[in-house]
Scaffold this motif. Sequence first.
Motif, PDB file in Angstrom:
ATOM      1  N   LEU A 112      -0.343  -8.863 101.660  1.00 56.01           N
ATOM      2  CA  LEU A 112       1.005  -8.704 101.119  1.00 56.01           C
ATOM      3  C   LEU A 112       1.021  -8.873  99.602  1.00 56.01           C
ATOM      4  O   LEU A 112       1.788  -8.197  98.903  1.00 56.01           O
ATOM      5  CB  LEU A 112       1.958  -9.708 101.775  1.00 56.01           C
ATOM      6  N   GLN A 113       0.177  -9.756  99.100  1.00 53.40           N
ATOM      7  CA  GLN A 113       0.074  -9.895  97.644  1.00 53.40           C
ATOM      8  C   GLN A 113      -0.427  -8.603  97.010  1.00 53.40           C
ATOM      9  O   GLN A 113       0.076  -8.168  95.972  1.00 53.40           O
ATOM     10  CB  GLN A 113      -0.867 -11.057  97.296  1.00 53.40           C
ATOM     11  N   GLU A 114      -1.410  -7.974  97.652  1.00 55.94           N
ATOM     12  CA  GLU A 114      -1.958  -6.726  97.132  1.00 55.94           C
ATOM     13  C   GLU A 114      -0.942  -5.590  97.248  1.00 55.94           C
ATOM     14  O   GLU A 114      -0.820  -4.761  96.338  1.00 55.94           O
ATOM     15  CB  GLU A 114      -3.244  -6.371  97.883  1.00 55.94           C
ATOM     16  N   VAL A 115      -0.199  -5.554  98.347  1.00 57.18           N
ATOM     17  CA  VAL A 115       0.853  -4.543  98.500  1.00 57.18           C
ATOM     18  C   VAL A 115       1.890  -4.689  97.397  1.00 57.18           C
ATOM     19  O   VAL A 115       2.322  -3.702  96.790  1.00 57.18           O
ATOM     20  CB  VAL A 115       1.529  -4.678  99.890  1.00 57.18           C
ATOM     21  N   ARG A 116       2.284  -5.896  97.119  1.00 60.23           N
ATOM     22  CA  ARG A 116       3.281  -6.144  96.068  1.00 60.23           C
ATOM     23  C   ARG A 116       2.768  -5.676  94.705  1.00 60.23           C
ATOM     24  O   ARG A 116       3.524  -5.178  93.880  1.00 60.23           O
ATOM     25  CB  ARG A 116       3.615  -7.634  96.019  1.00 60.23           C
ATOM     26  N   ARG A 117       1.451  -5.796  94.511  1.00 63.63           N
ATOM     27  CA  ARG A 117       0.872  -5.415  93.218  1.00 63.63           C
ATOM     28  C   ARG A 117       0.742  -3.900  93.067  1.00 63.63           C
ATOM     29  O   ARG A 117       1.114  -3.337  92.044  1.00 63.63           O
ATOM     30  CB  ARG A 117      -0.505  -6.069  93.058  1.00 63.63           C
ATOM     31  N   VAL A 118       0.210  -3.232  94.115  1.00 63.89           N
ATOM     32  CA  VAL A 118      -0.092  -1.805  93.966  1.00 63.89           C
ATOM     33  C   VAL A 118       0.993  -0.877  94.517  1.00 63.89           C
ATOM     34  O   VAL A 118       1.080   0.281  94.125  1.00 63.89           O
ATOM     35  CB  VAL A 118      -1.450  -1.460  94.625  1.00 63.89           C
ATOM     36  N   HIS A 119       1.822  -1.395  95.449  1.00 65.08           N
ATOM     37  CA  HIS A 119       2.891  -0.568  96.026  1.00 65.08           C
ATOM     38  C   HIS A 119       4.186  -1.375  96.089  1.00 65.08           C
ATOM     39  O   HIS A 119       4.655  -1.746  97.170  1.00 65.08           O
ATOM     40  CB  HIS A 119       2.514  -0.101  97.436  1.00 65.08           C
ATOM     41  N   PRO A 120       4.792  -1.654  94.949  1.00 61.79           N
ATOM     42  CA  PRO A 120       5.984  -2.512  94.953  1.00 61.79           C
ATOM     43  C   PRO A 120       7.163  -1.933  95.731  1.00 61.79           C
ATOM     44  O   PRO A 120       8.079  -2.670  96.113  1.00 61.79           O
ATOM     45  CB  PRO A 120       6.318  -2.641  93.453  1.00 61.79           C
ATOM     46  N   GLY A 121       7.153  -0.625  95.982  1.00 61.39           N
ATOM     47  CA  GLY A 121       8.239  -0.013  96.745  1.00 61.39           C
ATOM     48  C   GLY A 121       8.060  -0.106  98.246  1.00 61.39           C
ATOM     49  O   GLY A 121       8.942   0.312  99.008  1.00 61.39           O
ATOM     50  N   LEU A 122       6.930  -0.638  98.695  1.00 58.36           N
ATOM     51  CA  LEU A 122       6.648  -0.738 100.122  1.00 58.36           C
ATOM     52  C   LEU A 122       7.045  -2.122 100.637  1.00 58.36           C
ATOM     53  O   LEU A 122       6.574  -3.138 100.141  1.00 58.36           O
ATOM     54  CB  LEU A 122       5.155  -0.492 100.378  1.00 58.36           C
TER      55      LEU A 122
END
Length: 323
Positions: A112-122
Motif C-alpha cells: 500500500l505504501q508503494e501504491v500510494r507512491r506510484v499510483h496515488p489515484g488507485l
Amino acid sequence: MDWTSAQLRSLVELTRRGTITAAAQALGYTPGGVSQQIAALEKAAGMELLRRVGRRVELTDAGRTLACHAERILSTEAEAVEALERTRHEISGVLRVGLFATAAAEILPPALQEVRRVHPGLTVHSRDMDVDEVHDAVTSGAVDLALGLDYPDVPIPREPALQVRRLYRERFSLAVPAGSLDGREVVGLTETQDLGWILPSADSYYGRAVRTACRRAGIEPRVQHVVTDTAATLALVEAGIGVSTVTDLMLGLRASRLDVVRLREKVERHIVVMFRSSVEHRPTVAALVDVLRAVSGARRGAPARHDPQDGTRRPSSGRSQQA
C-alpha cells in the motif's frame, strides 16, 4: 429494471453453489444478507426467483433464466469498467482485495505504501479472510483479486476463469521448544514420529499439505492439538507443548522464543495472487499485481529473522488468524 451488481452476483452464486449458506460464504456475506439481496432482486424483477421446497430453496424458471443473463450482465459490466479505466491518463479507481492474516501483516503494508507512491489515484479496499476462502471470494467477484497460498501437494483448483500467479515460495522448517533438539540444525520428518504435533484441521489446505508430506516420508504425524491460529500455534510451541511447521512469514506474527530447525525434506508453499481472467487486462489490476510482485521480490531477498546468539528466531509481534 433497477437491480444492482450485488443482487445479480448473489443470484449467480446461489446458482453455482446450490445453497444460500454456500453462496454467502463465497461472497463474504451472511446467509441473511444473501436472502436480502435475492428478495430485493425479486422486487426489482417483479417475479418470484426462489421457492421453498421443505427446508431448502430452489430457483424458479424465472430465477434460472435471470441467472443465465446475470452472468453476461456482470461480464459486460467488467468489460465496461476496464474500458473506462483505459480512457484515463493515470492508474486510478478502486480495487477490492482479499487477503489472509499473514499477508495483511507482512505484505499489504509495504504494498500500500508503494501504491500510494506510484499510483496515488488507485484506492485499495482490503478484506481479511480465512486463507481457504480467498479462492471462492475471487471466483464469485466478492473481491477483484486476492493474496492466497498454494501448496504443491494440495494445489488450488485451476480453472479457465481464474488466474493464479506465484509471487514467491517459502520452505517450511520445524518449530520446536527451545533447546529440545540439543541444537540440531537439520531434522527429518521421520524423526518427528514420537513428537506431539500442532496443526490445523486435515480439512484445510495447510493441514492436508503437511500431513501429505509426512505420509510421503513414511510417518503419520501424531497431532495432539488442532489449531488454526498461527500465533496460538507459536505460543504452544514456545510453551513446550509440541512442534509445528513454520515459514519466515508465519514467524513474523508473534514474538516467540523457540528453535527453528531446517527440515531435510523439501516442503513448500507458494504465496500467490489470484484474480479472474476477465479482469486480467484492467489497468488497475495489472498495476497492483506489478506492485505485489515488486514488494514480494524485495521480501524474497530479505534474510530470515533470527538471533545470532542462540539460533532462536525472534519474530516481530502481530496478530494472526490463519497463515
